[in-house]
Scaffold this motif. Structure first.
Motif, mmCIF file in Angstrom:
data_model
loop_
_atom_site.group_PDB
_atom_site.id
_atom_site.type_symbol
_atom_site.label_atom_id
_atom_site.label_comp_id
_atom_site.label_asym_id
_atom_site.label_seq_id
_atom_site.Cartn_x
_atom_site.Cartn_y
_atom_site.Cartn_z
ATOM 1 N N ILE A 195 1.113 -0.908 0.091
ATOM 2 C CA ILE A 195 -0.175 -0.383 -0.072
ATOM 3 C C ILE A 195 0.759 1.176 -0.463
ATOM 4 C CG2 ILE A 195 -2.075 1.466 1.422
ATOM 5 C CD1 ILE A 195 -2.437 -1.305 1.924
ATOM 6 N N SER A 230 2.334 2.289 -2.708
ATOM 7 C CA SER A 230 1.836 2.781 -4.518
ATOM 8 C C SER A 230 2.087 3.756 -5.590
ATOM 9 C CB SER A 230 0.093 2.679 -4.151
ATOM 10 O OG SER A 230 -0.160 1.276 -3.492
ATOM 11 N N LEU A 289 0.903 7.679 -3.847
ATOM 12 C CA LEU A 289 0.337 7.863 -3.006
ATOM 13 C C LEU A 289 1.031 9.311 -1.678
ATOM 14 C CD1 LEU A 289 -0.804 6.819 -0.313
ATOM 15 C CD2 LEU A 289 1.413 5.349 0.587
ATOM 16 N N SER A 324 -4.312 6.285 -3.873
ATOM 17 C CA SER A 324 -3.319 5.153 -4.756
ATOM 18 C C SER A 324 -3.607 3.442 -4.541
ATOM 19 C CB SER A 324 -1.888 4.698 -3.613
ATOM 20 O OG SER A 324 -2.774 4.408 -2.635
ATOM 21 N N THR A 325 -3.336 3.425 -5.652
ATOM 22 C CA THR A 325 -3.795 1.563 -6.013
ATOM 23 C C THR A 325 -2.517 1.155 -6.079
ATOM 24 O OG1 THR A 325 -5.383 3.063 -7.723
ATOM 25 C CG2 THR A 325 -5.439 0.365 -8.340
ATOM 26 N N VAL A 326 -3.149 -0.312 -5.610
ATOM 27 C CA VAL A 326 -2.106 -1.004 -5.299
ATOM 28 C C VAL A 326 -1.400 -1.871 -6.976
ATOM 29 C CG1 VAL A 326 -0.582 -3.411 -4.288
ATOM 30 C CG2 VAL A 326 -2.351 -1.165 -3.090
ATOM 31 N N LEU A 354 -4.209 -8.611 1.589
ATOM 32 C CA LEU A 354 -4.154 -7.944 0.977
ATOM 33 C C LEU A 354 -6.487 -7.593 -0.111
ATOM 34 C CD1 LEU A 354 -4.012 -4.923 0.852
ATOM 35 C CD2 LEU A 354 -2.270 -5.094 -1.063
ATOM 36 N N ASN A 368 -9.537 -5.832 1.322
ATOM 37 C CA ASN A 368 -9.966 -5.106 -0.152
ATOM 38 C C ASN A 368 -11.397 -5.372 -0.411
ATOM 39 O OD1 ASN A 368 -7.938 -3.412 -0.737
ATOM 40 N ND2 ASN A 368 -7.445 -4.879 -2.219
#
Length: 324
Positions: free
Chosen positions: A251, A254, A257, A263-265, A274, A278
């Motif tokens: 995270i 990402s 961030l 942020s998008t992993v 994870l 989610n």
């Protein structure tokens, strides 16, 4: 007569005092252990049981007070057909298989360096260990600066060596970036454990090997490695559990961030836990997320048990450790 009665009374009083002392020792033991026991029950055992019960329900953010009911194994059947869940398990397995050997080799190598009696050993020990005490958020942003596309240290080194100096590590190589962060951040703690194991090996064994003409490589293979196998087993199990539960670092690594853009992993860094988080906190599907978490916990327990069972074939224990 009086002397005999006094002797009998004193003999009878000794077991009473001994039992009282043992009782105080027991109470003191559980008193010191109680904070950990409370934390284990409140933060681990009870949530695990509740998550197991939740996995057999249709609990979501929408039906907590309306249509909550038992669904049996439906969530587990759904997980079996969920390709994204299997992909997250695959990425977790790749991370475990990659990071744990790198950890062990790096930690043992650093311990061997410190055990060699080099100068300024205190300074080197501090430099090797400092990443352990740095908070994970700080470590992630330090590594994002190191791997920055524009002016990052790694790109500068690659450019100086004639390679590309404009690599976007966070997007193009997210798993490699995550592995580098984990190796750098976790090497120090294992280094100290390996160093303790090296210090426990009797020097007489090395002296006998030198007299027999064994070189340093032969001494390492025949003495150091066999006597370190219990430590390697401990580090292997600890490393598997830690690598399986990585979810904060992806995270924090990402893209976007650091600039406050959200942020998008990257998909390659979405681990099993994870993915479960989610489903729970992003989708609000608590029952399904709990089922994924329990599938993951069960697989991790199986892997750990297999590692323990394999220990009888490669872990060397002395007779003293078995009490023989």
């Amino acid at each position: 007569m009086g002397t005999a009665e006094t002797s009998v009374a004193a003999t009878a009083a000794k077991p009473i005092r001994r039992a009282s002392f043992r009782r105080r020792e027991t109470l003191a033991f559980y008193g010191f252990l109680s904070p950990w026991l409370f934390g284990f029950l409140a933060l681990t055992s009870i949530p695990l049981v509740l998550a197991l019960a939740m996995s057999f329900s249709n609990l979501t953010t929408m039906n907590l007070h309306t249509n909550l009911h038992y669904v049996g194994a439906d969530n587990y059947v759904r997980a079996y057909h969920d390709h994204e869940m299997w992909y997250s398990l695959e990425r977790t397995g790749i991370l475990m298989v990659t990071i744990v050997p790198l950890w062990i080799v790096t930690q043992l190598g650093l311990a061997l360096i410190l055990n060699a009696g080099i100068k300024l050993i205190g300074l080197w020990r501090t430099l090797f260990f400092v990443a352990v005490v740095v908070p994970v958020v700080a470590k992630a942003f330090i590594w994002k600066a190191i791997t920055a596309q524009d002016g990052g240290l790694i790109n500068r080194v690659l450019g100086a060596l004639g390679g590309s100096s404009n690599v976007d590590w966070l997007l193009d190589h997210p798993t490699a970036t995550l592995i580098m962060l984990l190796v750098w951040g976790g090497a120090g703690s294992g280094m100290l454990i390996f160093l303790a194991g090296l210090k426990a090996i009797p020097e007489e064994l090395y002296e006998v090997a030198r007299i027999d003409g064994a070189n340093s490589i032969r001494r390492f293979i025949s003495i150091t490695l066999p006597l370190l196998t219990p430590v390697i087993m401990f580090q292997l199990v600890w490393g598997l559990v830690f690598a399986a539960n990585v979810f904060v670092e992806p995270i924090l690594l990402s893209p976007g961030l650091q600039q406050g853009l959200g942020s998008t992993v990257p998909t390659q860094n979405v681990t099993a836990n994870l993915y479960a988080l989610n489903r729970i906190f992003t989708d609000g599907d608590f029952g399904y997320g709990a089922a994924i978490a329990w599938i993951f916990v069960t697989l991790l327990l199986i892997v750990t048990a297999l590692v323990f069972l394999s220990g009888r074939f490669w872990v060397f224990y002395t007779r003293e450790q078995y009490g023989k």
